[in-house]
Motif scaffolding. Structure first.
Motif, PDB file in Angstrom:
ATOM      1  N   LYS A   1       0.833  -1.203   0.000  1.00 47.20           N
ATOM      2  CA  LYS A   1       0.000   0.000   0.000  1.00 47.20           C
ATOM      3  C   LYS A   1       0.869   1.255   0.000  1.00 47.20           C
ATOM      4  O   LYS A   1       0.599   2.207  -0.748  1.00 47.20           O
TER       5      LYS A   1
ATOM      6  N   ASN B   1      -1.286  -7.090  -9.604  1.00 51.54           N
ATOM      7  CA  ASN B   1      -2.246  -7.906  -8.870  1.00 51.54           C
ATOM      8  C   ASN B   1      -3.495  -8.112  -9.731  1.00 51.54           C
ATOM      9  O   ASN B   1      -4.088  -7.149 -10.217  1.00 51.54           O
ATOM     10  N   ARG B   2      -3.909  -9.349  -9.904  1.00 44.14           N
ATOM     11  CA  ARG B   2      -5.084  -9.650 -10.725  1.00 44.14           C
ATOM     12  C   ARG B   2      -6.361  -9.074 -10.129  1.00 44.14           C
ATOM     13  O   ARG B   2      -7.360  -8.910 -10.827  1.00 44.14           O
ATOM     14  N   GLN B   3      -6.323  -8.804  -8.839  1.00 42.38           N
ATOM     15  CA  GLN B   3      -7.512  -8.293  -8.167  1.00 42.38           C
ATOM     16  C   GLN B   3      -7.652  -6.772  -8.260  1.00 42.38           C
ATOM     17  O   GLN B   3      -8.596  -6.199  -7.728  1.00 42.38           O
ATOM     18  N   THR B   4      -6.710  -6.126  -8.932  1.00 37.32           N
ATOM     19  CA  THR B   4      -6.795  -4.674  -9.114  1.00 37.32           C
ATOM     20  C   THR B   4      -8.085  -4.321  -9.844  1.00 37.32           C
ATOM     21  O   THR B   4      -8.448  -4.950 -10.841  1.00 37.32           O
ATOM     22  N   LYS B   5      -8.792  -3.310  -9.355  1.00 42.13           N
ATOM     23  CA  LYS B   5     -10.080  -2.931  -9.942  1.00 42.13           C
ATOM     24  C   LYS B   5      -9.919  -2.503 -11.397  1.00 42.13           C
ATOM     25  O   LYS B   5      -8.911  -1.897 -11.778  1.00 42.13           O
ATOM     26  N   ALA B   6     -10.943  -2.795 -12.182  1.00 43.17           N
ATOM     27  CA  ALA B   6     -10.906  -2.496 -13.618  1.00 43.17           C
ATOM     28  C   ALA B   6     -10.725  -1.002 -13.866  1.00 43.17           C
ATOM     29  O   ALA B   6      -9.990  -0.600 -14.775  1.00 43.17           O
ATOM     30  N   ILE B   7     -11.370  -0.168 -13.068  1.00 43.88           N
ATOM     31  CA  ILE B   7     -11.273   1.279 -13.257  1.00 43.88           C
ATOM     32  C   ILE B   7      -9.848   1.766 -13.026  1.00 43.88           C
ATOM     33  O   ILE B   7      -9.356   2.665 -13.724  1.00 43.88           O
ATOM     34  N   VAL B   8      -9.150   1.153 -12.051  1.00 43.18           N
ATOM     35  CA  VAL B   8      -7.756   1.515 -11.782  1.00 43.18           C
ATOM     36  C   VAL B   8      -6.880   1.122 -12.968  1.00 43.18           C
ATOM     37  O   VAL B   8      -6.003   1.888 -13.395  1.00 43.18           O
ATOM     38  N   LYS B   9      -7.126  -0.068 -13.525  1.00 39.14           N
ATOM     39  CA  LYS B   9      -6.355  -0.512 -14.685  1.00 39.14           C
ATOM     40  C   LYS B   9      -6.556   0.431 -15.874  1.00 39.14           C
ATOM     41  O   LYS B   9      -5.602   0.777 -16.575  1.00 39.14           O
TER      42      LYS B   9
END
Length: 527
Positions: A110, A175-183
């Motif tokens: 973080k 990280n695969r769990q990163t939110k789509a909006i962040v990507k």
């Protein structure tokens, strides 16, 4: 009470890190403040004695600090202590940052992402300021593309742009769990930074960007398990290489165009009856048109002084006489150098000429061709016997020759950190350099600067100090993902620039080197 104290110390430490990354693209003053905040947090820690004892036990830290120690020791064989102490002040980040980061608790994911986000956003804000300046302000309409970096060298800013692309892609896909909006935000920002590097026309930044993309493709090819997916990437990689080469070849073909100007049928007088001067022996051209034909100085001077703020015989913004800039600019548009040619200039053209711009194609903000044209022109000008001075690439070759000769006279331990400038000044004087004093600069190659400063002995120590920590820490988490592209960015930049000879460059390197090595190390597990 103990937890509150520890929390405050850590918060102060993080605040110092964030101040540094937020100000790297814009303010050396605030990067210094950030380092002193880090020092305060380090000294305020209750475990200060334990930290201090741990310094000597940390072999990788001692190895890296040998870089700064070498600079200090070289004062023993230097003569200009004032210049030497100034250089030591610039290089202070190589002492302060690794010492603090290596002896502090490593960043968690973080904290790391917070630092990377603040860095990328600060680069974005500074790029927006530069884009606004050259797009919407009167000053920027004819400004040099280097003006897109408003606060630091455009080359060093291009390094930060490239690193921002790396860090954003790391945030998006680590990280695969990163939110789509962040990507989506990370990818869009990355594409924007690619766009900005291209329109800023920093060749160093563009070359580094190309190498990073090449390595990214290779990395993805190794990671993709599907054979079809690998072939798709191979095709994209091949297309990328072919397109890049093709663009350069087509640009040179365009530059090589030569207008058929029928030299035996040139007009003798202008429309007003004044005599033209035709120097047909000169081969100098702009956009394929001969510069030194159809020139009537009398009409140029008379008409230019009516419409411009800078006198015809004065020096322009680039320390180049306005009349010569005007003649080249008119030629670039295929105009005659007389009252008729002057009458066809727009207000934007006039501002460009006053700002030292010699060809109207340089007003195109969104094309790489003007930068390639400049390179081709410099090389041709040099080959035809033109004076060295004002041509960045040709000058750099001359600086390298000068630096190499200085090194040959000081092979073992160099001239010392304080005598680099005086060694160059002495070389230019004794060799009767054709360069004007304003252009008598240093190597613009960090490796050569190290070599002539510290000699063979010193360069061995420097190589050891930079690569030994990375070698020992190579198995640490995230080191290869972030550290490798970062080092590629810095090492490539050092081929074409004295990257570590300014506060911005030294802080950029020392900070991210420390962060991507000791700052991300795995904490030791107590039995």
């Amino acid at each position: 009470m103990r937890n509150i104290s520890l929390f405050n110390t850590r918060s102060l430490f993080m605040f110092g890190l964030l101040i540094i990354v937020a100000s790297l693209p814009s303010s050396p003053y605030f990067t210094s403040i950030g380092q002193w905040i880090l020092a305060l947090a380090w000294l305020a820690d209750k475990n200060l004695i334990t930290k201090a004892k741990g310094i000597l036990k940390n072999k990788t830290l001692i190895a890296f600090l040998s870089f700064y120690i070498l600079h200090v020791l070289s004062l023993l064989w230097t003569t200009d202590y004032q210049y030497g102490l100034h250089d030591l002040k610039i290089k202070l980040p190589f002492l302060i940052l690794p010492l603090i980061v290596a002896t502090s608790a490593p960043l968690n994911k973080k904290e790391l992402k917070t630092v990377l986000w603040i860095f990328s956003l600060s680069v974005f804000v500074v790029s927006q300021i530069g884009l606004y300046t050259v797009t919407f302000t009167e000053q920027g309409q004819a400004a040099d593309f280097r003006e897109m970096s408003r606060f630091i060298s455009h080359i060093r800013f291009s390094l930060m742009l490239n690193l921002s692309i790396v860090t954003l892609l790391f945030i998006a896909f680590e990280n695969r769990q990163t939110k789509a909006i962040v990507k989506v935000i990370c990818v869009v920002l990355s594409l924007y930074f690619v766009f900005f590097i291209l329109i800023m026309k920093s060749l160093t930044g563009i070359v580094i960007l190309g190498v990073l993309f090449l390595l990214l493709f290779i990395y993805l090819i190794k990671k993709v398990e599907s054979e079809v997916g690998r072939w798709v990437l191979y095709i994209f990689l091949t297309f990328f290489i072919l397109f890049s080469v093709s663009y350069v070849v087509r640009s040179y073909a365009k530059y090589s165009y030569r207008a058929d100007e029928a030299l035996d049928k040139l007009e003798k007088t202008t429309i007003n009856g004044n005599l033209y001067k035709h120097n047909t022996a000169s081969s100098q051209r702009e956009n394929g048109f001969l510069v030194n034909i159809n020139v009537c100085q009398k009409e140029l001077k008379q008409e230019w002084n009516k419409i411009a703020n800078i006198h015809y015989d004065s020096l322009g913004a680039s320390h180049y006489k306005v009349k010569y800039t005007l003649i080249r600019y008119l030629t670039s548009k295929g105009l005659t150098k007389d009252s008729v040619g002057i009458s066809k200039l727009t207000m934007r053209d006039i501002a460009a000429i006053e700002n030292g711009i010699t060809n109207y194609i340089f007003l195109d903000r969104f094309s790489l061709y003007p930068r390639l044209y400049e390179l081709f022109w410099e090389y041709e000008h040099y080959r035809s016997g033109g004076q060295i001075g004002g041509q960045s690439v040709i000058q750099r070759l001359y600086y390298i020759e000068a630096g190499w000769n200085i090194f040959l006279d000081n092979k073992i331990i160099g001239v010392g950190v304080g005598d680099v400038k005086s060694a160059y000044d002495e070389y230019y004087t004794t060799t009767e350099s054709p360069l004007k004093p304003a252009f008598r600069l240093r190597a613009h190659n960090q490796y050569l600067t190290f070599l002539l400063t510290f000699g063979i002995v010193g360069i061995i120590i420097i190589i050891f100090s930079q690569f030994y920590p990375a070698y020992k820490l190579k198995k640490q988490e995230n080191l290869s993902v972030l550290f490798t592209p970062f080092m590629i960015i810095v090492l490539l930049s050092m081929l074409n620039e004295d990257s570590l000879e300014t506060q911005a460059g030294a802080t950029f390197y020392a900070f991210f080197y420390s962060l991507f090595t000791w700052g991300l190390r795995k904490p030791k597990i107590k039995s």
